[in-house]
Design a protein around this motif. Structure first.
Motif, PDB file in Angstrom:
ATOM      1  N   TYR A   1       5.352 -62.643  53.012  1.00  0.00           N
ATOM      2  CA  TYR A   1       6.547 -61.942  52.100  1.00  0.00           C
ATOM      3  C   TYR A   1       6.263 -62.342  50.818  1.00  0.00           C
ATOM      4  O   TYR A   1       5.804 -63.498  50.339  1.00  0.00           O
ATOM      5  N   THR A   2       6.504 -61.471  49.665  1.00  0.00           N
ATOM      6  CA  THR A   2       6.475 -61.780  48.295  1.00  0.00           C
ATOM      7  C   THR A   2       7.537 -60.731  47.845  1.00  0.00           C
ATOM      8  O   THR A   2       7.997 -59.768  48.350  1.00  0.00           O
ATOM      9  N   PRO A   3       8.207 -61.062  46.632  1.00  0.00           N
ATOM     10  CA  PRO A   3       9.179 -60.241  45.849  1.00  0.00           C
ATOM     11  C   PRO A   3       8.393 -59.096  45.448  1.00  0.00           C
ATOM     12  O   PRO A   3       7.121 -58.921  45.380  1.00  0.00           O
ATOM     13  N   GLN A   4       9.145 -57.906  45.537  1.00  0.00           N
ATOM     14  CA  GLN A   4       8.646 -56.561  45.264  1.00  0.00           C
ATOM     15  C   GLN A   4       8.053 -56.570  44.046  1.00  0.00           C
ATOM     16  O   GLN A   4       8.595 -56.770  42.871  1.00  0.00           O
ATOM     17  N   PRO A   5       6.864 -55.960  43.524  1.00  0.00           N
ATOM     18  CA  PRO A   5       6.018 -56.053  42.474  1.00  0.00           C
ATOM     19  C   PRO A   5       6.568 -54.655  41.992  1.00  0.00           C
ATOM     20  O   PRO A   5       7.241 -53.680  42.813  1.00  0.00           O
ATOM     21  N   SER A   6       6.246 -54.438  40.521  1.00  0.00           N
ATOM     22  CA  SER A   6       6.671 -53.207  40.069  1.00  0.00           C
ATOM     23  C   SER A   6       5.803 -52.030  40.572  1.00  0.00           C
ATOM     24  O   SER A   6       4.677 -52.515  41.184  1.00  0.00           O
ATOM     25  N   ALA A   7       5.993 -50.873  40.481  1.00  0.00           N
ATOM     26  CA  ALA A   7       5.216 -49.966  41.178  1.00  0.00           C
ATOM     27  C   ALA A   7       4.025 -49.878  40.723  1.00  0.00           C
ATOM     28  O   ALA A   7       2.931 -49.513  41.492  1.00  0.00           O
ATOM     29  N   HIS A   8       3.622 -50.154  39.766  1.00  0.00           N
ATOM     30  CA  HIS A   8       2.110 -50.066  39.012  1.00  0.00           C
ATOM     31  C   HIS A   8       1.578 -51.414  38.621  1.00  0.00           C
ATOM     32  O   HIS A   8       0.660 -51.707  37.770  1.00  0.00           O
TER      33      HIS A   8
END
Length: 228
Positions: free
Chosen positions: A219-226
């Motif tokens: 798992y990893t924290p959600q990255p920004s969309a781009h």
């Protein structure tokens, strides 16, 4: 779904709608699209569905998504029925319905796109259109398809959630787990080696220990969309 697979270019059909004559690719432009069919106008489940879609239309717009409805009814029926939908939503009389509804009374599109439900028929014995959902990307490729029978109403909040996942994973090498919502952690695919993952995801990668000893639940924290 006969003839259509994920990744296929969606047919650039031309059809009459409540917004006028439209050519699909031109109408979508650089936007995402959700084309969804319903069995018939002036029916209870369909009214609740299109009512919910109309309520959520600002949320779809925020995501650069254009909604398009479709059924085997005539254009005049669509215009009349849309007033019922707006009344169901307690919208102001005379307000414009927020998205187009395609008139496919010759059943050309529903047959071509595999949208018919053979178990549900109209009074003349003709099959009705099922509750089909197609999500089309800005590249005009099919990104997702869901086919519900005519007897089961859809969840448009779930369709929004799916679009959030599709848009996130289109620009980031991640996957979204069960029941994922925007802001939740995402998963690192097994195809990314650990050394590369540490570079790709500077916020950190953590692995869940499993009895097998295999390190595939990452798992990893959600990255920004781009971000990537």
């Amino acid at each position: 779904m006969p003839g259509m697979l994920l990744g296929d270019i969606f047919p650039n059909f031309e059809a009459d709608s409540t917004f006028g004559r439209m050519k699909l690719h031109d109408y979508l432009g650089d936007s995402w699209g959700v084309l969804f069919s319903h069995p018939r106008d002036f029916t209870p489940v369909c009214t609740t569905e299109l009512g919910r879609a109309a309520q959520l239309s600002p949320e779809f717009s925020k995501r650069n998504v254009k909604l398009i409805g479709l059924s085997v009814d005539r254009l005049e029926e669509h215009h009349s029925w849309s007033k019922d939908i707006m009344a169901y939503n307690n919208m102001e009389p005379g307000s414009e319905f927020p998205f187009p509804i395609i008139a496919d009374d010759r059943r050309e599109l529903v047959e071509t796109l595999g949208m018919l439900d053979p178990e549900e028929k109209d009074q003349s014995g003709m099959p009705l259109s099922a509750r089909c959902v197609f999500v089309i990307g800005p590249d005009k490729k099919l990104k997702l398809s869901i086919l519900y029978p005519a007897t089961t109403g859809r969840n448009f909040d779930e369709i929004l959630r799916v679009i959030d996942s599709l848009q996130l994973t289109a620009h980031n090498r991640v996957a979204t787990p069960v029941d994922w919502r925007p802001g939740n952690s995402v998963m690192v695919p097994p195809s990314i080696p650990e050394t590369e993952a540490s570079t790709l995801f500077p916020a950190g990668v953590y692995t869940k220990d499993l009895p097998s000893g295999k390190k595939y639940l990452r798992y990893t924290p959600q990255p920004s969309a781009h971000q990537q």
